[in-house]
Design a protein around this motif. Structure first.
Motif, PDB file in Angstrom:
ATOM      1  N   VAL A  69       0.882  -1.172   0.000  1.00  0.00           N
ATOM      2  CA  VAL A  69       0.000   0.000   0.000  1.00  0.00           C
ATOM      3  C   VAL A  69       0.917   1.218   0.000  1.00  0.00           C
ATOM      4  CG1 VAL A  69      -1.770   1.247   1.280  1.00  0.00           C
ATOM      5  CG2 VAL A  69      -1.748  -1.261   1.307  1.00  0.00           C
ATOM      6  N   MET A  70       0.740   2.091  -0.982  1.00  0.00           N
ATOM      7  CA  MET A  70       1.673   3.220  -1.085  1.00  0.00           C
ATOM      8  C   MET A  70       0.970   4.565  -1.204  1.00  0.00           C
ATOM      9  SD  MET A  70       4.875   3.838  -3.618  1.00  0.00           S
ATOM     10  CE  MET A  70       4.173   4.942  -4.790  1.00  0.00           C
ATOM     11  N   ARG A  71       1.411   5.523  -0.408  1.00  0.00           N
ATOM     12  CA  ARG A  71       1.003   6.932  -0.577  1.00  0.00           C
ATOM     13  C   ARG A  71       2.265   7.723  -0.891  1.00  0.00           C
ATOM     14  NH1 ARG A  71      -2.725  10.488   3.352  1.00  0.00           N
ATOM     15  NH2 ARG A  71      -4.259   9.238   2.226  1.00  0.00           N
ATOM     16  N   ASN A  72       2.132   8.615  -1.879  1.00  0.00           N
ATOM     17  CA  ASN A  72       3.292   9.372  -2.327  1.00  0.00           C
ATOM     18  C   ASN A  72       2.819  10.724  -2.851  1.00  0.00           C
ATOM     19  OD1 ASN A  72       5.444  10.124  -4.505  1.00  0.00           O
ATOM     20  ND2 ASN A  72       6.398   8.492  -3.325  1.00  0.00           N
ATOM     21  N   PRO A  73       3.609  11.787  -2.681  1.00  0.00           N
ATOM     22  CA  PRO A  73       3.143  13.117  -3.133  1.00  0.00           C
ATOM     23  C   PRO A  73       3.139  13.302  -4.647  1.00  0.00           C
ATOM     24  CG  PRO A  73       5.338  13.276  -2.150  1.00  0.00           C
ATOM     25  CD  PRO A  73       4.872  11.868  -1.930  1.00  0.00           C
ATOM     26  N   TYR A  74       3.690  12.346  -5.406  1.00  0.00           N
ATOM     27  CA  TYR A  74       3.780  12.555  -6.854  1.00  0.00           C
ATOM     28  C   TYR A  74       2.682  11.809  -7.616  1.00  0.00           C
ATOM     29  CZ  TYR A  74       8.254  14.553  -5.685  1.00  0.00           C
ATOM     30  OH  TYR A  74       9.234  15.329  -5.123  1.00  0.00           O
ATOM     31  N   GLU A  75       2.015  12.520  -8.520  1.00  0.00           N
ATOM     32  CA  GLU A  75       1.009  11.930  -9.384  1.00  0.00           C
ATOM     33  C   GLU A  75       1.669  10.853 -10.253  1.00  0.00           C
ATOM     34  OE1 GLU A  75       1.465  15.176  -8.959  1.00  0.00           O
ATOM     35  OE2 GLU A  75      -0.439  15.882  -8.139  1.00  0.00           O
ATOM     36  N   GLY A  76       1.047   9.695 -10.310  1.00  0.00           N
ATOM     37  CA  GLY A  76       1.580   8.615 -11.143  1.00  0.00           C
ATOM     38  C   GLY A  76       2.553   7.697 -10.409  1.00  0.00           C
ATOM     39  N   SER A  77       2.874   8.027  -9.156  1.00  0.00           N
ATOM     40  CA  SER A  77       3.881   7.238  -8.428  1.00  0.00           C
ATOM     41  C   SER A  77       3.399   5.808  -8.161  1.00  0.00           C
ATOM     42  CB  SER A  77       4.244   7.924  -7.108  1.00  0.00           C
ATOM     43  OG  SER A  77       3.068   8.263  -6.409  1.00  0.00           O
ATOM     44  N   ALA A  78       2.121   5.644  -7.858  1.00  0.00           N
ATOM     45  CA  ALA A  78       1.615   4.291  -7.569  1.00  0.00           C
ATOM     46  C   ALA A  78       1.674   3.428  -8.833  1.00  0.00           C
ATOM     47  CB  ALA A  78       0.187   4.369  -7.038  1.00  0.00           C
ATOM     48  N   LYS A  79       1.373   4.039  -9.956  1.00  0.00           N
ATOM     49  CA  LYS A  79       1.434   3.293 -11.218  1.00  0.00           C
ATOM     50  C   LYS A  79       2.878   2.894 -11.510  1.00  0.00           C
ATOM     51  CE  LYS A  79      -0.145   3.594 -15.980  1.00  0.00           C
ATOM     52  NZ  LYS A  79      -0.851   4.407 -16.970  1.00  0.00           N
ATOM     53  N   ALA A  80       3.809   3.797 -11.246  1.00  0.00           N
ATOM     54  CA  ALA A  80       5.229   3.489 -11.452  1.00  0.00           C
ATOM     55  C   ALA A  80       5.656   2.351 -10.525  1.00  0.00           C
ATOM     56  CB  ALA A  80       6.074   4.735 -11.198  1.00  0.00           C
ATOM     57  N   ALA A  81       5.189   2.384  -9.282  1.00  0.00           N
ATOM     58  CA  ALA A  81       5.544   1.331  -8.317  1.00  0.00           C
ATOM     59  C   ALA A  81       5.017  -0.015  -8.792  1.00  0.00           C
ATOM     60  CB  ALA A  81       4.994   1.674  -6.937  1.00  0.00           C
ATOM     61  N   ALA A  82       3.786  -0.017  -9.322  1.00  0.00           N
ATOM     62  CA  ALA A  82       3.165  -1.275  -9.765  1.00  0.00           C
ATOM     63  C   ALA A  82       3.947  -1.910 -10.915  1.00  0.00           C
ATOM     64  CB  ALA A  82       1.715  -1.025 -10.175  1.00  0.00           C
ATOM     65  N   LEU A  83       4.629  -1.085 -11.694  1.00  0.00           N
ATOM     66  CA  LEU A  83       5.376  -1.623 -12.838  1.00  0.00           C
ATOM     67  C   LEU A  83       6.590  -2.437 -12.401  1.00  0.00           C
ATOM     68  CD1 LEU A  83       5.252   1.458 -15.249  1.00  0.00           C
ATOM     69  CD2 LEU A  83       3.967  -0.672 -15.440  1.00  0.00           C
ATOM     70  N   THR A  84       7.053  -2.161 -11.198  1.00  0.00           N
ATOM     71  CA  THR A  84       8.291  -2.827 -10.750  1.00  0.00           C
ATOM     72  C   THR A  84       8.065  -3.820  -9.616  1.00  0.00           C
ATOM     73  OG1 THR A  84      10.577  -2.350 -10.129  1.00  0.00           O
ATOM     74  CG2 THR A  84       8.944  -1.052  -9.070  1.00  0.00           C
ATOM     75  N   ALA A  85       6.887  -3.757  -8.978  1.00  0.00           N
ATOM     76  CA  ALA A  85       6.648  -4.563  -7.773  1.00  0.00           C
ATOM     77  C   ALA A  85       6.462  -6.042  -8.102  1.00  0.00           C
ATOM     78  CB  ALA A  85       5.420  -4.042  -7.043  1.00  0.00           C
ATOM     79  N   ASP A  86       6.841  -6.880  -7.148  1.00  0.00           N
ATOM     80  CA  ASP A  86       6.648  -8.329  -7.271  1.00  0.00           C
ATOM     81  C   ASP A  86       5.406  -8.798  -6.523  1.00  0.00           C
ATOM     82  OD1 ASP A  86       8.921  -8.721  -8.849  1.00  0.00           O
ATOM     83  OD2 ASP A  86      10.217  -8.747  -7.083  1.00  0.00           O
ATOM     84  N   CYS A  87       4.533  -7.880  -6.162  1.00  0.00           N
ATOM     85  CA  CYS A  87       3.251  -8.229  -5.530  1.00  0.00           C
ATOM     86  C   CYS A  87       2.255  -7.114  -5.866  1.00  0.00           C
ATOM     87  CB  CYS A  87       3.425  -8.412  -4.009  1.00  0.00           C
ATOM     88  SG  CYS A  87       3.677  -6.885  -3.104  1.00  0.00           S
ATOM     89  N   PRO A  88       0.967  -7.301  -5.585  1.00  0.00           N
ATOM     90  CA  PRO A  88      -0.004  -6.247  -5.918  1.00  0.00           C
ATOM     91  C   PRO A  88       0.260  -4.946  -5.160  1.00  0.00           C
ATOM     92  CG  PRO A  88      -1.121  -8.321  -5.380  1.00  0.00           C
ATOM     93  CD  PRO A  88       0.321  -8.499  -5.027  1.00  0.00           C
ATOM     94  N   VAL A  89      -0.036  -3.823  -5.829  1.00  0.00           N
ATOM     95  CA  VAL A  89       0.153  -2.484  -5.241  1.00  0.00           C
ATOM     96  C   VAL A  89      -1.198  -1.772  -5.163  1.00  0.00           C
ATOM     97  CG1 VAL A  89       1.208  -0.203  -5.581  1.00  0.00           C
ATOM     98  CG2 VAL A  89       2.501  -2.272  -6.141  1.00  0.00           C
ATOM     99  N   ILE A  90      -1.464  -1.185  -4.017  1.00  0.00           N
ATOM    100  CA  ILE A  90      -2.679  -0.381  -3.819  1.00  0.00           C
ATOM    101  C   ILE A  90      -2.267   1.082  -3.711  1.00  0.00           C
ATOM    102  CG2 ILE A  90      -4.704   0.018  -2.360  1.00  0.00           C
ATOM    103  CD1 ILE A  90      -4.632  -2.833  -3.300  1.00  0.00           C
ATOM    104  N   ASN A  91      -2.927   1.928  -4.475  1.00  0.00           N
ATOM    105  CA  ASN A  91      -2.675   3.371  -4.431  1.00  0.00           C
ATOM    106  C   ASN A  91      -3.430   3.975  -3.242  1.00  0.00           C
ATOM    107  OD1 ASN A  91      -2.320   6.078  -4.952  1.00  0.00           O
ATOM    108  ND2 ASN A  91      -3.463   6.089  -6.895  1.00  0.00           N
ATOM    109  N   ALA A  92      -2.669   4.460  -2.265  1.00  0.00           N
ATOM    110  CA  ALA A  92      -3.295   5.094  -1.090  1.00  0.00           C
ATOM    111  C   ALA A  92      -3.256   6.615  -1.214  1.00  0.00           C
ATOM    112  CB  ALA A  92      -2.572   4.631   0.178  1.00  0.00           C
ATOM    113  N   GLY A  93      -3.171   7.103  -2.453  1.00  0.00           N
ATOM    114  CA  GLY A  93      -3.138   8.537  -2.719  1.00  0.00           C
ATOM    115  C   GLY A  93      -1.845   8.905  -3.418  1.00  0.00           C
ATOM    116  N   ASP A  94      -1.955   9.403  -4.670  1.00  0.00           N
ATOM    117  CA  ASP A  94      -0.754   9.857  -5.398  1.00  0.00           C
ATOM    118  C   ASP A  94      -0.921  11.340  -5.730  1.00  0.00           C
ATOM    119  OD1 ASP A  94      -2.769   9.131  -7.308  1.00  0.00           O
ATOM    120  OD2 ASP A  94      -1.268   8.879  -8.880  1.00  0.00           O
ATOM    121  N   GLY A  95      -0.290  12.157  -4.898  1.00  0.00           N
ATOM    122  CA  GLY A  95      -0.342  13.607  -5.084  1.00  0.00           C
ATOM    123  C   GLY A  95      -1.767  14.101  -5.206  1.00  0.00           C
TER     124      GLY A  95
END
Ligand code: CP
Length: 318
Positions: free
Chosen positions: A102-128
């Motif tokens: 589960v990731m929150r980050n101040p930058y728009e698109g950061s969760a999508k970027a994280a999902a491209l590299t992660a080895d497990c599912p990623v949940i966007n907890a707010g991107d900017g």
């Protein structure tokens, strides 16, 4: 290409799949004890690069109530992010330790970027100032519980519609249900961005932009008023923030003029946009809404880990 059941943008899934999560959340809410071993042995990683109370703690509580465990950071300065580690590397590493991130980050698109590299599912907890899909699921559960439906609602959204990711996510989702209308209440400076208006227009959705909260409350027969905070952290100057911060305030005088069945929601935290004495009004739903966030996140964790959502559709545009 996304391979896991990531939740970056609700648009990757269908309203039927959103409804499935909301319905599961309602089941969990009725009898949470039934689910206490559902995620036994699973680990959730929470990467919070931005402050949070509700999202972070409700996710953590949700996983603990499902019998799982949690790792992560809530302050990047105590992690190797402070040494300059990039999102890709942090995500790659932590996703090799955890079953869901589960990731929150101040930058728009950061969760999508994280999902491209992660080895497990990623949940966007707010991107900017972009999206906050799990807040929208929380809002949907609250609407379903309190109004009995997610369609044919007249919804007023007030405050920071420009940077407000909760507003953007909610509009993108609720515009996919039949008959919903939106009253957008903001100053011209904090008006809804055109890319979200484009979504509403493409879906033939009815919306109106107005400047006065009084006018919306007395003239629009709202089913729900969604108040939002003017977000100091998104402004480039203190002067600009100061010009905007006190324009809209909901108080008991305004509530007297509001429809008797108009519920008030707010993603929280609030600053001054809702007077504290409105809390005693039975139409004030924001604390119930925050608690609902835990049940909906329990339902989401189960759905993602058990593969109930299937593979996300390829995201295009916003
Ligand atoms: N609604 C919400 O996202 O609250 P937090 O910032 O406290 O997580």
């Amino acid at each position: 290409m996304e391979t896991f059941s990531n939740l970056i943008d609700l648009d990757s899934y269908s309203p039927d799949e959103w409804n499935m999560i909301v319905e599961l959340a309602q089941q969990i809410q009725k009898n949470p004890a039934l689910y206490r071993s559902r995620c036994s042995g699973k680990i959730m990683g929470t990467l919070f690069y931005e402050p949070s109370t509700r999202t972070q703690m409700s996710f953590q509580t949700a996983m603990l109530r499902l019998g799982g465990t949690i790792i992560g950071f809530d302050n990047p300065s105590t992690s190797s992010v402070s040494k300059g580690e990039n999102i890709k590397d942090t995500t790659k590493i932590v996703s090799s330790y955890a079953d869901i991130l589960v990731m929150r980050n101040p930058y728009e698109g950061s969760a999508k970027a994280a999902a491209l590299t992660a080895d497990c599912p990623v949940i966007n907890a707010g991107d900017g100032g972009h999206l906050h899909p799990t807040q929208t699921l929380t809002d949907m559960l609250t609407l379903k519980n309190e109004k009995g439906r997610l369609d044919h609602l007249k919804i007023g959204l007030c405050g920071d519609l420009r940077y407000g990711r909760t507003v953007h996510s909610q509009l993108k989702a609720l515009s996919r249900y039949e008959g919903n209308e939106f009253i957008l209440i903001s100053t011209p400076e904090l008006a809804l961005p055109s890319y979200i208006k484009d979504v509403l227009n493409a879906r033939g959705c009815t919306y109106k932009e107005i400047y006065s909260l009084d006018e919306a409350i007395t003239g629009e027969s709202l089913d729900m008023l969604y108040m939002t905070r003017i977000q100091k952290e998104r402004f480039s100057s203190e002067e600009e923030y100061n010009r905007q911060k006190d324009v809209f305030r909901l108080d008991t005088e305004k509530m007297k003029k509001a429809p008797k069945d108009m519920i008030v929601m707010h993603p929280l935290p609030r600053v001054d946009e809702i007077a504290m004495d409105v809390d005693d009004d039975p139409r004030a739903m924001y604390f119930t809404q925050a608690k609902n966030g835990m049940f909906v996140r329990m339902a989401l964790i189960i759905s993602v880990l058990e593969g109930r959502l299937g593979a996300p559709k390829l995201l295009t545009g916003t």
